[in-house]
Design an enzyme around this catalytic site. Structure first.
Site: not given
Ligand code: PGA
Length: 254
Positions: A9-11, A99, A101, A171, A177, A216, A237-238
């Protein structure tokens, strides 16, 4: 037998030019046997989907394309929104829905998320329905209650076939994050709970439904998470932004 699925997930990172490079670099680091074992999905921003599609199709890559969100209508007066039909035309096959966010920053509620899940299926794509508790909810021992309400509301009205092909991403909001990960045992407990919930309403379909852990995930913790019975993959994500790092997550058994 559920095939592993690892999605990046590159956001709100990566221009369409960055995306071309990231997809190509990732593809160089993966071989056919990796793709036999894992469905590899990248979810760049909307503006990069067309470029990603072009690279994937031109170079015959086995990387699959996902989107990070969509609207529930097929078209209409919804300024700034993107429909499932538009995504399907770009060879998108997965769409992340709900998600944290989207829920917490943009105020998406379960009823909207349920409409999106259904719309993604109607567009012949697969939703990745994200659920998870906040830190306060975990402290208050409300994790199961929160996950139950999000899962039940998000999947209302789905057929058994749709539950079979659904992907759920557990999640915990406090792990996204932050560098804090749920222990593999805690992650398994909640993912097992989600599978039991699906079995209550949809019987055997629950055995086919894939459940990802997210929060994470990195090359150092992924193998222990993937070893758990009810965890079929990861939403990353990251650690998905650097192709070398993401390839190490995908090849978690190496
Ligand atoms: P993260 O993000 O791996 O940076 O914690 C995961 C996500 O939001 O899907």
């Amino acid at each position: 037998m559920r095939k592993d699925l690892i999605a990046g997930n590159w956001k709100m990172h990566a221009t369409h030019l960055d995306t071309i490079q990231m997809v190509q670099k990732l593809s160089y680091r993966l071989n056919d046997s990796d793709h036999e074992r894992v469905d590899v999905v990248v979810c760049p921003p909307f503006t990069a989907l067309r470029s990603a599609q072009t690279v994937i199709e031109t170079d015959h890559l086995r990387i699959k394309l996902g989107a990070q969100n969509c609207h529930w209508a097929e078209s209409g007066a919804y300024t700034g929104e993107i429909s499932p039909a538009m995504l399907a035309k770009l060879s998108v096959t997965y769409v992340v829905v709900g998600h944290s966010e989207r829920r917490h920053i943009f105020g998406e509620v379960d009823a909207d998320i349920n409409r999106k899940v259904k719309a993604v299926f109607e567009g012949a794509m697969t939703p990745i329905l994200a659920v998870g508790e906040t830190e306060q909810e975990r402290a208050d021992e409300m994790t199961e209650e929160r996950v139950r309400s999000q899962f039940v509301a998000g999947t209302t009205g789905l057929t058994q076939d749709q539950i079979s092909s659904l992907v759920v991403a557990y999640e915990p909001v406090w792990a996204i994050g932050t560098g804090k990960t749920a222990t593999p045992e805690d992650a398994q407990n909640v993912c097992g709970f989600i599978r039991d919930l699906a079995a209550e309403s949809s019987g055997n379909a629950a055995d086919h439904m894939r459940i990802l852990y997210g929060g994470s995930v990195n090359p150092g913790n992924v193998a222990a998470i993937m070893a758990k019975r009810d965890i079929d993959g990861a939403l990353v994500g990251g650690a998905s932004l650097d192709p070398d790092t993401f390839a190490s997550v995908i090849r978690y058994w190496v």
